[in-house]
Write an enzyme that holds these catalytic residues in place. Structure first.
Site, PDB file in Angstrom:
ATOM      1  N   CYS A 154       0.823  -1.212   0.000  1.00 45.30           N
ATOM      2  CA  CYS A 154       0.000   0.000   0.000  1.00 45.30           C
ATOM      3  C   CYS A 154       0.857   1.263   0.000  1.00 45.30           C
ATOM      4  O   CYS A 154       1.967   1.277   0.530  1.00 45.30           O
ATOM      5  CB  CYS A 154      -0.855   0.043   1.250  1.00 45.30           C
ATOM      6  SG  CYS A 154      -1.845  -1.408   1.495  1.00 45.30           S
ATOM      7  N   ARG A 159       4.966  -0.163  -6.159  1.00 44.41           N
ATOM      8  CA  ARG A 159       4.974  -0.933  -4.925  1.00 44.41           C
ATOM      9  C   ARG A 159       4.025  -2.136  -4.985  1.00 44.41           C
ATOM     10  O   ARG A 159       4.122  -3.033  -4.166  1.00 44.41           O
ATOM     11  CB  ARG A 159       4.577  -0.041  -3.743  1.00 44.41           C
ATOM     12  CG  ARG A 159       5.546   1.102  -3.510  1.00 44.41           C
ATOM     13  CD  ARG A 159       4.994   2.038  -2.471  1.00 44.41           C
ATOM     14  NE  ARG A 159       4.937   1.415  -1.172  1.00 44.41           N
ATOM     15  CZ  ARG A 159       5.915   1.430  -0.280  1.00 44.41           C
ATOM     16  NH1 ARG A 159       7.036   2.054  -0.567  1.00 44.41           N
ATOM     17  NH2 ARG A 159       5.782   0.843   0.881  1.00 44.41           N
ATOM     18  N   TRP A 179      -3.278  -2.614  -1.239  1.00 43.39           N
ATOM     19  CA  TRP A 179      -2.949  -4.027  -1.450  1.00 43.39           C
ATOM     20  C   TRP A 179      -3.813  -4.772  -0.441  1.00 43.39           C
ATOM     21  O   TRP A 179      -3.612  -4.644   0.762  1.00 43.39           O
ATOM     22  CB  TRP A 179      -1.464  -4.235  -1.176  1.00 43.39           C
ATOM     23  CG  TRP A 179      -1.013  -5.659  -1.149  1.00 43.39           C
ATOM     24  CD1 TRP A 179      -1.117  -6.533  -0.110  1.00 43.39           C
ATOM     25  CD2 TRP A 179      -0.371  -6.373  -2.195  1.00 43.39           C
ATOM     26  NE1 TRP A 179      -0.582  -7.730  -0.446  1.00 43.39           N
ATOM     27  CE2 TRP A 179      -0.112  -7.673  -1.720  1.00 43.39           C
ATOM     28  CE3 TRP A 179       0.013  -6.045  -3.494  1.00 43.39           C
ATOM     29  CZ2 TRP A 179       0.511  -8.643  -2.490  1.00 43.39           C
ATOM     30  CZ3 TRP A 179       0.637  -7.014  -4.255  1.00 43.39           C
ATOM     31  CH2 TRP A 179       0.888  -8.292  -3.763  1.00 43.39           C
ATOM     32  N   ASN A 196      -1.848   2.361   5.830  1.00 40.98           N
ATOM     33  CA  ASN A 196      -0.990   1.213   5.522  1.00 40.98           C
ATOM     34  C   ASN A 196      -0.800   0.445   6.820  1.00 40.98           C
ATOM     35  O   ASN A 196      -0.573   1.057   7.871  1.00 40.98           O
ATOM     36  CB  ASN A 196       0.389   1.662   5.031  1.00 40.98           C
ATOM     37  CG  ASN A 196       0.331   2.302   3.662  1.00 40.98           C
ATOM     38  OD1 ASN A 196      -0.719   2.319   3.029  1.00 40.98           O
ATOM     39  ND2 ASN A 196       1.459   2.838   3.217  1.00 40.98           N
ATOM     40  N   GLY A 197      -0.842  -0.869   6.752  1.00 43.04           N
ATOM     41  CA  GLY A 197      -0.628  -1.669   7.964  1.00 43.04           C
ATOM     42  C   GLY A 197      -1.868  -2.490   8.276  1.00 43.04           C
ATOM     43  O   GLY A 197      -2.777  -2.630   7.451  1.00 43.04           O
ATOM     44  N   GLU A 219      18.898 -17.397  -7.052  1.00 50.00           N
ATOM     45  CA  GLU A 219      18.461 -16.073  -7.495  1.00 50.00           C
ATOM     46  C   GLU A 219      17.962 -16.132  -8.945  1.00 50.00           C
ATOM     47  O   GLU A 219      16.965 -15.489  -9.292  1.00 50.00           O
ATOM     48  CB  GLU A 219      19.615 -15.078  -7.332  1.00 50.00           C
ATOM     49  CG  GLU A 219      19.355 -13.690  -7.851  1.00 50.00           C
ATOM     50  CD  GLU A 219      18.057 -13.056  -7.354  1.00 50.00           C
ATOM     51  OE1 GLU A 219      17.471 -13.533  -6.360  1.00 50.00           O
ATOM     52  OE2 GLU A 219      17.616 -12.102  -7.993  1.00 50.00           O
ATOM     53  N   LYS A 230      14.248 -14.951  -9.904  1.00 46.85           N
ATOM     54  CA  LYS A 230      13.980 -13.844 -10.837  1.00 46.85           C
ATOM     55  C   LYS A 230      13.130 -14.354 -11.987  1.00 46.85           C
ATOM     56  O   LYS A 230      12.208 -13.691 -12.421  1.00 46.85           O
ATOM     57  CB  LYS A 230      15.323 -13.303 -11.347  1.00 46.85           C
ATOM     58  CG  LYS A 230      15.359 -11.870 -11.662  1.00 46.85           C
ATOM     59  CD  LYS A 230      15.679 -10.957 -10.495  1.00 46.85           C
ATOM     60  CE  LYS A 230      14.889 -11.198  -9.256  1.00 46.85           C
ATOM     61  NZ  LYS A 230      15.373 -10.548  -8.091  1.00 46.85           N
ATOM     62  N   GLU A 250       9.506 -14.942 -10.916  1.00 45.43           N
ATOM     63  CA  GLU A 250       8.818 -13.684 -10.583  1.00 45.43           C
ATOM     64  C   GLU A 250       8.283 -12.970 -11.814  1.00 45.43           C
ATOM     65  O   GLU A 250       7.163 -12.483 -11.812  1.00 45.43           O
ATOM     66  CB  GLU A 250       9.783 -12.717  -9.877  1.00 45.43           C
ATOM     67  CG  GLU A 250       9.969 -12.971  -8.419  1.00 45.43           C
ATOM     68  CD  GLU A 250      10.878 -11.934  -7.807  1.00 45.43           C
ATOM     69  OE1 GLU A 250      10.455 -11.264  -6.873  1.00 45.43           O
ATOM     70  OE2 GLU A 250      12.027 -11.787  -8.276  1.00 45.43           O
ATOM     71  N   HIS A 267      19.985 -37.176  -6.743  1.00 47.37           N
ATOM     72  CA  HIS A 267      19.256 -37.693  -5.584  1.00 47.37           C
ATOM     73  C   HIS A 267      17.744 -37.505  -5.730  1.00 47.37           C
ATOM     74  O   HIS A 267      17.019 -37.592  -4.745  1.00 47.37           O
ATOM     75  CB  HIS A 267      19.752 -37.023  -4.299  1.00 47.37           C
ATOM     76  CG  HIS A 267      21.187 -37.334  -4.001  1.00 47.37           C
ATOM     77  ND1 HIS A 267      21.619 -38.606  -3.702  1.00 47.37           N
ATOM     78  CD2 HIS A 267      22.296 -36.562  -3.985  1.00 47.37           C
ATOM     79  CE1 HIS A 267      22.936 -38.594  -3.513  1.00 47.37           C
ATOM     80  NE2 HIS A 267      23.375 -37.354  -3.681  1.00 47.37           N
ATOM     81  N   LYS A 280       6.548  -4.448  -4.146  1.00 44.44           N
ATOM     82  CA  LYS A 280       7.954  -4.089  -4.025  1.00 44.44           C
ATOM     83  C   LYS A 280       8.421  -4.146  -2.585  1.00 44.44           C
ATOM     84  O   LYS A 280       9.520  -4.575  -2.284  1.00 44.44           O
ATOM     85  CB  LYS A 280       8.168  -2.680  -4.598  1.00 44.44           C
ATOM     86  CG  LYS A 280       9.614  -2.212  -4.561  1.00 44.44           C
ATOM     87  CD  LYS A 280      10.484  -3.080  -5.449  1.00 44.44           C
ATOM     88  CE  LYS A 280      11.943  -2.704  -5.410  1.00 44.44           C
ATOM     89  NZ  LYS A 280      12.778  -3.802  -5.953  1.00 44.44           N
TER      90      LYS A 280
HETATM   91  C1  F6R Z   1      12.969 -10.503  -5.514  1.00 48.96           C
HETATM   92  C2  F6R Z   1      12.541  -9.571  -4.540  1.00 48.96           C
HETATM   93  C3  F6R Z   1      12.141 -10.036  -3.179  1.00 48.96           C
HETATM   94  C4  F6R Z   1      12.859  -9.164  -2.164  1.00 48.96           C
HETATM   95  C5  F6R Z   1      12.348  -9.441  -0.749  1.00 48.96           C
HETATM   96  C6  F6R Z   1      13.055  -8.598   0.280  1.00 48.96           C
HETATM   97  O1  F6R Z   1      13.193  -9.918  -6.749  1.00 48.96           O
HETATM   98  O2  F6R Z   1      12.546  -8.422  -4.838  1.00 48.96           O
HETATM   99  O3  F6R Z   1      12.377 -11.385  -2.959  1.00 48.96           O
HETATM  100  O4  F6R Z   1      14.232  -9.411  -2.272  1.00 48.96           O
HETATM  101  O5  F6R Z   1      10.971  -9.192  -0.686  1.00 48.96           O
HETATM  102  O6  F6R Z   1      12.855  -7.237   0.039  1.00 48.96           O
HETATM  103  P1  F6R Z   1      13.807  -6.162   0.709  1.00 48.96           P
HETATM  104  O7  F6R Z   1      15.156  -6.330   0.115  1.00 48.96           O
HETATM  105  O8  F6R Z   1      13.181  -4.846   0.377  1.00 48.96           O
HETATM  106  O9  F6R Z   1      13.801  -6.440   2.185  1.00 48.96           O
END
Ligand code: F6R
Length: 606
Positions: A2, A27, A73, A99-100, A480, A484, A487, A503, A601
């Site tokens: 949010c 976000r 959100w 927010n929250g 990673e 990625k 996602e 295995h 985000k």
């Molecule tokens: C992956 C991604 C998420 C963040 C995770 C932590 O692309 O962006 O997995 O890495 O939500 O977010 P931060 O770094 O903001 O604590």
């Protein structure tokens, strides 16, 4: 997640609120709305979907000198127009964006219904609007304090009152909230990017703090009504940092920014003469650094994976036991906090609730925690005992790229500093420092191969499921890579240690399941290549992400090479191609790359 915006001043609030909402889109959200103090009272407009749909739905000639806006959100209640914010009191006077999460909202709602109140949404936020409207306090500030006294949970609120159109009252507890100071105008935002272009002066509220915001300025105060006399700080954010600047997607812009941002991050922090790092922000003397016996990284998602890179760097360079743990799990296992362990919280946003809770758990039990954080002044940055700012610049794409590279660089610096007060020789320290110095240029060389990597990505986009494999230094890169890829492409992608394939997962390999294999030129190259042979023998396609010195492998159907760096730093360069593979595969599939479905985000709720 949010987002909150607010404006009060002499301009029409509507375009400013909308601009702020557009800037907060990255976000992640599912509905949006604004409330404006007009000459005909409080006017509210909300819509499910994108901010542009809200914009299209705004009444013509909607003007007012004050207002609040929100991107929601969904947490309490479905994604509906009624549940979008601002939430409004029954009499339409009070508007609230939030927010929250209010933990006791259900109980309070029942009490209010018992008193004859009617609710029009399923949200916890509407409860707060009702509580404020029902308060008998003489001022909006007192009414907000009244309501805060009855709720428990986390929040950032902005509240307007049609009876007091000269002010916005805001409160923070556990969710970020910032005031932007202008010339006879004031802004409110949950995120600095909403303020860009309008002010370079901001006030970060602390938990437990409130503020009255008027066109003429602001007053911050505590729940006990004592003035907290906050001073604005300068914000170094340019419009081009948060604009696409001609790129089609923020994800690609941010990937391509890495040579310059990495160079900036390292500037002034590498001490090549003594083969160490200058990390004043850690607030730890060499003697204190020497006193730690163990290091533990805490982060979520990709930040956790890069924490594994950090743990390996520290084990290799400082010869200290180090590991990474998902911050989201940490506090639920009642962890033993050791006084001689250095805890490192790693976060791009600095607002990830799970990581912030982990920091508090460490501190509550007397541990020492430093942060590797990108967003200056964020919750985690402020709650840690010290830290290393990542200086990656704003990261707008939901899928993190450059911030992760900066986290790995931050860990390399920390490993150097810890190593050099232990057994790391000056020559090894200098070797790694020189390796770090060379990295930005080497990242640029990987990016120069973008077109060839994009071609490989087109092939991968056709598969519905993929493996990413690696060993030891290559394994966090594989994790990673899979993260990625899933996602932004919505394809199933799973990471395994190459050693684990036989295995179990090998059973899945056939011509329809390609594997991206991370194969550095190191002591495990031959073993990695043996695993690739096994995949090839079963008809599996393999994309190698590797170094020039690694022999060509008959089974590898495509090969992406990155320059060899110092071996400890290999994961950093090997990660760049997997970022590009994910981006170009998603582009081939025509997906909404910067805002993948279901993701936000900054994950500010548990
Ligand atoms: C992956 C991604 C998420 C963040 C995770 C932590 O692309 O962006 O997995 O890495 O939500 O977010 P931060 O770094 O903001 O604590």
């Amino acid at each position: 997640m949010c987002g909150i915006v607010g404006y009060i001043g002499s301009q029409n609030a509507v375009p400013l609120l909308m601009e702020g909402l557009f800037r907060l889109e990255y976000r992640g959200y599912d509905s949006a709305g604004i409330a404006v103090m007009t000459s005909r009272g409080n006017q509210v407009c909300r819509r499910v979907g994108r901010v542009r749909e809200l914009e299209a739905a705004l009444p013509r000639r909607l003007t007012g000198r004050a207002g609040i806006g929100h991107t929601r959100w969904a947490t309490h209640g479905a994604v509906t127009q009624e549940n979008a914010h601002p939430q409004v009191s029954e009499d339409g006077r009070i508007s609230v964006v939030h927010n929250g999460i209010i933990d006791n909202a259900t109980d309070l709602r029942e009490v209010l219904i018992g008193k004859g109140e009617t609710f029009s949404s399923e949200t916890d936020t509407e409860v707060v609007a009702h509580l404020i409207a029902r308060s008998s306090a003489g001022s909006l500030e007192d009414a907000v304090l009244d309501a805060l006294g009855q709720i428990t949970g986390t929040y950032a609120f902005a509240v307007t009152d049609a009876d007091h159109p000269d002010r916005i009252v805001v409160a923070r507890n556990g969710s970020p909230l910032i005031l932007g100071v202008g010339d006879r105008e004031m802004f409110v935002a949950s995120d600095l990017s909403a303020l860009v272009r309008h002010t370079t002066s901001a006030v970060h509220l602390d938990d437990g703090e409130l503020a009255t915001v008027t066109a003429g300025g602001f007053r911050t105060f505590s729940r006990e009504q004592e003035n907290t006399a906050k001073k604005p700080v300068r914000i170094d954010l340019e419009a081009q940092d948060v604009d696409l600047s001609g790129y089609r997607h923020f994800m690609r812009k941010e990937i391509l920014e890495q040579p310059a941002s990495a160079e900036r991050m390292l500037r002034g922090r590498l001490d090549e003469r003594f083969g160490t790092a200058r990390l004043d922000g850690l607030n730890l003397s060499p003697r204190e650094l020497r006193g730690f016996r163990r290091v533990k990284m805490l982060g979520c998602g990709s930040a956790y994976y890069v924490g594994q890179v950090g743990a390996q760097l520290i084990e290799e360079l400082a010869r200290m036991p180090a590991d990474a743990e998902p911050a989201s799990e940490f506090r639920y296992r009642n962890p033993v906090i050791e006084p001689d362990t250095l805890y490192v919280a790693v976060s791009q946003s600095g607002e990830t609730a799970d990581t912030a809770f982990a920091v508090r758990e460490v501190k509550r039990k007397g541990g020492q925690v430093v942060g590797l954080v990108n967003v200056v002044g964020s919750t985690i940055a402020r709650e840690c005992d010290g830290g290393i700012y990542l200086h990656a610049g704003p990261e707008i794409a939901v899928a993190s790229t450059k911030a992760l590279t900066h986290m790995a660089l931050g860990f390399a610096l920390l490993a150097l500093a810890l190593g050099r007060v232990r057994d790391l020789s000056i020559t090894d320290g200098q070797r790694v420092a020189a390796g770090l110095r060379a990295l930005p240029g080497q990242i640029g060389r990987v990016l120069a191969d973008e077109a060839a990597i994009a071609e490989v990505a087109v092939g991968l986009a056709a598969a519905s499921s993929l493996f990413f494999i690696g060993r030891v230094r290559g394994f966090p890169v594989a994790r990673e890579g899979a993260q990625k890829f899933k996602e932004v492409t919505y394809r199933h992608a799973e990471a395994y240690q190459a050693s684990e394939l036989k295995h179990g997962p090998l059973a899945l390999i056939d011509e329809n399941l390609p594997t991206v294999a991370i194969v550095p030129d190191d002591e495990l190259t031959d073993r990695n290549l043996a695993a690739i042979e096994q995949i090839g023998a079963r008809g599996g396609r393999v994309v190698l992400v590797t170094h020039p010195g690694v022999p060509h492998c008959a089974r590898g159907s495509a090969r992406i090479t990155v320059p060899k760096s110092e071996r400890e730093l290999d994961p950093i360069l090997l990660t760049i191609p997997v970022q590009l593979l994910a981006y170009h595969a998603a582009r081939t599939l025509g997906l909404d790359i910067d805002k993948p479905r279901n993701l936000a985000k900054s994950v500010t709720v548990e």
